[in-house]
Write an enzyme that holds these catalytic residues in place. Structure first.
Site, short mmCIF file in Angstrom:
data_model
loop_
_atom_site.label_atom_id
_atom_site.label_comp_id
_atom_site.label_asym_id
_atom_site.label_seq_id
_atom_site.Cartn_x
_atom_site.Cartn_y
_atom_site.Cartn_z
N PRO A 133 0.81 -1.23 0.00
CG PRO A 133 -0.38 -1.29 2.01
CD PRO A 133 0.54 -2.09 1.15
CG ASP A 192 -8.76 0.08 -22.61
OD1 ASP A 192 -9.72 -0.47 -23.13
OD2 ASP A 192 -7.71 -0.49 -22.27
CD GLU A 211 -0.58 -8.17 11.48
OE1 GLU A 211 0.26 -9.09 11.38
OE2 GLU A 211 -1.79 -8.37 11.66
NE ARG A 264 -8.04 -4.91 -20.53
CZ ARG A 264 -8.05 -3.72 -21.10
NH1 ARG A 264 -7.12 -2.83 -20.80
NH2 ARG A 264 -8.98 -3.38 -21.96
N1 ADE Z 1 -1.31 -4.92 0.13
C1 ADE Z 1 -2.29 -4.55 1.00
N2 ADE Z 1 -2.99 -3.52 0.52
C2 ADE Z 1 -2.46 -3.21 -0.70
C3 ADE Z 1 -2.73 -2.23 -1.69
N3 ADE Z 1 -3.71 -1.33 -1.54
N4 ADE Z 1 -1.97 -2.21 -2.79
C4 ADE Z 1 -0.97 -3.09 -2.95
N5 ADE Z 1 -0.65 -4.03 -2.05
C5 ADE Z 1 -1.38 -4.09 -0.92
#
Ligand code: ADE
Length: 240
Positions: free
Chosen positions: A86, A164, A113, A150
């Site tokens: 994330p 697209d 975590e 794709r």
């Molecule tokens: N792992 C957990 N959440 C994620 C996200 N939003 N993007 C990429 N990997 C992740």
């Protein structure tokens, strides 16, 4: 193209890799997928892959050894290693197009975590699929893989991703198919006219309209010509 997926949950990624367009790309030999079970590189009798964080705190952290064991041979084979995280760079159409030109990707799915920070030394880039946190990197890896595969030449007709949403910097225009009239909902007559010039103009206008209504931020970056700007002015003044 070859895509390796390194995960603690191979069963979670196996299904989508065998299904629909993504599965067909493998059957046709255009893309090769290899799924690696990190547990096979786990430590000790219990094949342990995680441990408590140094310094304390909640949750478990993925240990470096299993990931190093899994990733080093892939790096040696020339893979571009992508960690799904994330905190990574946001996945966009432009990034998917860039990744689609790389012959060998290794997608690393984090879990629990967090991962031991030293794992990042084996990673070429980190990618996030959006500002929300999932339980692991498997679904993000599949999202990235789908967006990339794709675009690989030969997987789908190029014409189907040229228009697209985002490829042109704008959202895609509305699409219709048969029947011409469904309940009391009709197909816009211009699409039945057979006049390709008119159809193209209508589609461009509707693309601009949709982008203006839903994602006006995209208009700052989209390549627009004078005709587009005139249409936008009309749309903004409520004339069209
Ligand atoms: N792992 C957990 N959440 C994620 C996200 N939003 N993007 C990429 N990997 C992740």
């Amino acid at each position: 193209m070859r895509i390796d997926v390194v995960t603690l949950f191979p069963e979670l990624v196996a299904g989508p890799l065998g299904t629909s367009i993504i599965g067909r790309a493998a059957q046709a030999g255009t893309v090769e997928y290899r799924v690696h079970d990190l547990r096979e590189h786990g430590l000790g009798r219990h094949r342990s892959v995680d441990d408590y964080p140094y310094g304390g705190g909640a949750g478990m952290v993925m240990r470096p050894e299993p990931l190093f064991d899994a990733l080093e041979p892939l790096r040696a084979a020339g893979a571009h290693v992508v960690l799904l995280d994330p905190a990574g760079e946001r996945l966009t159409d432009a990034l998917a197009r860039e990744l689609a030109t790389i012959p060998h990707l290794a997608l690393v799915c984090g879990r629990y975590e967090g991962i031991d920070e030293r794992i990042r030394t084996l990673v070429d880039r980190e990618v996030s699929i959006g500002d929300y946190v999932l339980t692991g990197g498997e679904l993000p890896a599949l999202v990235l893989l789908d967006a990339v595969v794709r675009l690989v030449p030969g997987v789908i007709a190029e014409a189907s991703h040229k228009g697209d949403s985002f490829a042109s910097g704008l959202l895609e225009h509305p699409q219709y198919t048969r029947p011409e009239r469904f309940r009391d909902l009709e197909v816009p007559p211009v699409l039945l006219s057979g006049n390709h010039g008119e159809v193209d103009r209508w589609r461009r206008r509707e693309s601009l309209r949709r982008t203006l209504e839903r994602r006006p931020d995209l208009l700052d970056e989209a390549p627009l010509d004078d005709a587009d700007r005139r249409v936008l002015e009309e749309l903004r003044s409520g004339e069209a």
